[in-house]
Scaffold this motif. Sequence first.
Motif, PDB file in Angstrom:
ATOM      1  N   ALA A 183       0.831  -1.207   0.000  1.00 44.25           N
ATOM      2  CA  ALA A 183       0.000   0.000   0.000  1.00 44.25           C
ATOM      3  C   ALA A 183       0.864   1.255   0.000  1.00 44.25           C
ATOM      4  N   ARG A 184       1.966   1.230   0.754  1.00 42.92           N
ATOM      5  CA  ARG A 184       2.858   2.395   0.792  1.00 42.92           C
ATOM      6  C   ARG A 184       3.515   2.622  -0.564  1.00 42.92           C
ATOM      7  N   LEU A 185       3.912   1.549  -1.231  1.00 40.01           N
ATOM      8  CA  LEU A 185       4.536   1.700  -2.538  1.00 40.01           C
ATOM      9  C   LEU A 185       3.537   2.197  -3.575  1.00 40.01           C
ATOM     10  N   VAL A 186       2.311   1.703  -3.513  1.00 42.85           N
ATOM     11  CA  VAL A 186       1.280   2.152  -4.448  1.00 42.85           C
ATOM     12  C   VAL A 186       1.039   3.649  -4.294  1.00 42.85           C
ATOM     13  N   SER A 187       0.979   4.117  -3.063  1.00 45.92           N
ATOM     14  CA  SER A 187       0.653   5.522  -2.803  1.00 45.92           C
ATOM     15  C   SER A 187       1.893   6.404  -2.634  1.00 45.92           C
ATOM     16  N   TYR A 188       3.061   5.877  -2.919  1.00 43.26           N
ATOM     17  CA  TYR A 188       4.316   6.616  -2.693  1.00 43.26           C
ATOM     18  C   TYR A 188       4.296   7.988  -3.363  1.00 43.26           C
ATOM     19  N   THR A 189       3.874   8.027  -4.625  1.00 43.27           N
ATOM     20  CA  THR A 189       3.927   9.309  -5.336  1.00 43.27           C
ATOM     21  C   THR A 189       2.861  10.280  -4.859  1.00 43.27           C
ATOM     22  N   ASP A 190       1.829   9.800  -4.173  1.00 44.87           N
ATOM     23  CA  ASP A 190       0.826  10.719  -3.623  1.00 44.87           C
ATOM     24  C   ASP A 190       1.453  11.608  -2.557  1.00 44.87           C
ATOM     25  N   GLU A 191       2.356  11.035  -1.779  1.00 48.50           N
ATOM     26  CA  GLU A 191       2.986  11.775  -0.690  1.00 48.50           C
ATOM     27  C   GLU A 191       4.226  12.519  -1.136  1.00 48.50           C
ATOM     28  N   HIS A 192       5.006  11.887  -2.029  1.00 45.62           N
ATOM     29  CA  HIS A 192       6.321  12.430  -2.365  1.00 45.62           C
ATOM     30  C   HIS A 192       6.401  13.001  -3.775  1.00 45.62           C
ATOM     31  N   GLY A 193       5.342  12.852  -4.575  1.00 48.04           N
ATOM     32  CA  GLY A 193       5.395  13.325  -5.946  1.00 48.04           C
ATOM     33  C   GLY A 193       6.077  12.320  -6.852  1.00 48.04           C
ATOM     34  N   ILE A 194       5.988  12.580  -8.138  1.00 48.99           N
ATOM     35  CA  ILE A 194       6.531  11.660  -9.132  1.00 48.99           C
ATOM     36  C   ILE A 194       8.015  11.897  -9.376  1.00 48.99           C
ATOM     37  N   ASP A 195       8.568  13.008  -8.858  1.00 39.73           N
ATOM     38  CA  ASP A 195       9.926  13.398  -9.218  1.00 39.73           C
ATOM     39  C   ASP A 195      10.982  12.399  -8.763  1.00 39.73           C
ATOM     40  N   ALA A 196      10.838  11.878  -7.537  1.00 38.91           N
ATOM     41  CA  ALA A 196      11.849  10.928  -7.043  1.00 38.91           C
ATOM     42  C   ALA A 196      11.873   9.668  -7.892  1.00 38.91           C
ATOM     43  N   ILE A 197      10.698   9.182  -8.262  1.00 42.96           N
ATOM     44  CA  ILE A 197      10.621   8.027  -9.138  1.00 42.96           C
ATOM     45  C   ILE A 197      11.202   8.363 -10.511  1.00 42.96           C
ATOM     46  N   ALA A 198      10.893   9.553 -11.000  1.00 42.34           N
ATOM     47  CA  ALA A 198      11.386   9.970 -12.315  1.00 42.34           C
ATOM     48  C   ALA A 198      12.900  10.022 -12.334  1.00 42.34           C
ATOM     49  N   GLU A 199      13.501  10.579 -11.283  1.00 46.94           N
ATOM     50  CA  GLU A 199      14.954  10.693 -11.241  1.00 46.94           C
ATOM     51  C   GLU A 199      15.618   9.318 -11.295  1.00 46.94           C
ATOM     52  N   LEU A 200      15.000   8.356 -10.658  1.00 44.86           N
ATOM     53  CA  LEU A 200      15.587   7.019 -10.629  1.00 44.86           C
ATOM     54  C   LEU A 200      15.370   6.254 -11.929  1.00 44.86           C
ATOM     55  N   TRP A 201      14.161   6.323 -12.493  1.00 41.00           N
ATOM     56  CA  TRP A 201      13.783   5.349 -13.513  1.00 41.00           C
ATOM     57  C   TRP A 201      13.360   5.917 -14.851  1.00 41.00           C
ATOM     58  N   SER A 202      13.114   7.205 -14.977  1.00 39.42           N
ATOM     59  CA  SER A 202      12.514   7.718 -16.210  1.00 39.42           C
ATOM     60  C   SER A 202      13.465   7.663 -17.400  1.00 39.42           C
ATOM     61  N   GLN A 203      14.777   7.644 -17.165  1.00 38.09           N
ATOM     62  CA  GLN A 203      15.729   7.622 -18.273  1.00 38.09           C
ATOM     63  C   GLN A 203      16.105   6.210 -18.701  1.00 38.09           C
ATOM     64  N   ALA A 204      15.574   5.216 -18.002  1.00 37.75           N
ATOM     65  CA  ALA A 204      15.891   3.834 -18.351  1.00 37.75           C
ATOM     66  C   ALA A 204      15.225   3.462 -19.671  1.00 37.75           C
ATOM     67  N   SER A 205      15.752   2.443 -20.306  1.00 33.97           N
ATOM     68  CA  SER A 205      15.171   1.954 -21.549  1.00 33.97           C
ATOM     69  C   SER A 205      13.706   1.588 -21.344  1.00 33.97           C
ATOM     70  N   PRO A 206      12.841   1.894 -22.325  1.00 33.43           N
ATOM     71  CA  PRO A 206      11.436   1.501 -22.189  1.00 33.43           C
ATOM     72  C   PRO A 206      11.263  -0.002 -22.002  1.00 33.43           C
ATOM     73  N   LYS A 207      12.198  -0.784 -22.523  1.00 32.61           N
ATOM     74  CA  LYS A 207      12.119  -2.241 -22.431  1.00 32.61           C
ATOM     75  C   LYS A 207      13.078  -2.752 -21.374  1.00 32.61           C
ATOM     76  N   SER A 208      12.861  -2.277 -20.140  1.00 34.72           N
ATOM     77  CA  SER A 208      13.687  -2.684 -19.006  1.00 34.72           C
ATOM     78  C   SER A 208      12.818  -2.694 -17.766  1.00 34.72           C
ATOM     79  N   LEU A 209      13.306  -3.305 -16.689  1.00 34.60           N
ATOM     80  CA  LEU A 209      12.534  -3.350 -15.456  1.00 34.60           C
ATOM     81  C   LEU A 209      12.279  -1.951 -14.895  1.00 34.60           C
ATOM     82  N   PRO A 210      13.314  -1.107 -14.751  1.00 34.32           N
ATOM     83  CA  PRO A 210      13.030   0.256 -14.254  1.00 34.32           C
ATOM     84  C   PRO A 210      12.139   1.030 -15.222  1.00 34.32           C
TER      85      PRO A 210
END
Length: 212
Positions: free
Chosen positions: A53-80
């Motif tokens: 539940a915390r992971l599902v709602s993570y971006t509600d509390e912290h925004g999408i930016d932290a996730i974006a910084e980690l994973w948005s530049q990864a290949s579309p065909k990759s786990l991240p």
Amino acid sequence: MTADFHRPTRFPPTMFEGFLGAQDPAQVSRVAHDTAAAVLSRVRADPDPEIVARLVSYTDEHGIDAIAELWSQASPKSLPGALWRIYLLRTMIRQDAAGVSLAFQRGTEVSRTIDQVVAGAPTPAGPAEVRELADVILRGVFAGDFAAALERAAAFCRVASTGFASLADDADAADAAHPDRPGMLTRRALRLSSLGEELAACARLWRHESLD
């Protein structure tokens, strides 16, 4: 298990520390893959409902930016890349649940595929229903059949994309007072179509044990 997740991030602190200051693209890529694999493997090995539940709602509390910084530049065909796109889809839905639900409903009316069945949305699907579906899909990533969750997300994207394209056609014919609306709707249709293709590709790779 729970001890590995600390406030306020809910992720092991070293995951984010590894990214900070990383300028080398190879290092950024390594951190993206390492964090995605670590989060997914830890939670799927012991899918505690509170942690999921915390992971599902993570971006509600912290925004999408932290996730974006980690994973948005990864290949579309990759786990991240897959995880980023699932979170991105959920964010898109929550930011405009009314618009997305309207497009999804229109898509169910004009689509000739089984995508609406695969997506698993109720009929009719209003804003509350599509928000809940986004959460259900994300929970499935962490505590269900990972490939099936990606396929549901891909199917949702395709139906909504079809709906936005249909709404764009209507706007072309009838909404002269808002000349930018057809283009906006068309862009949303194309973005969701691309997102659906990428998620479907990730699902196939996962089933062949080739998504990393």
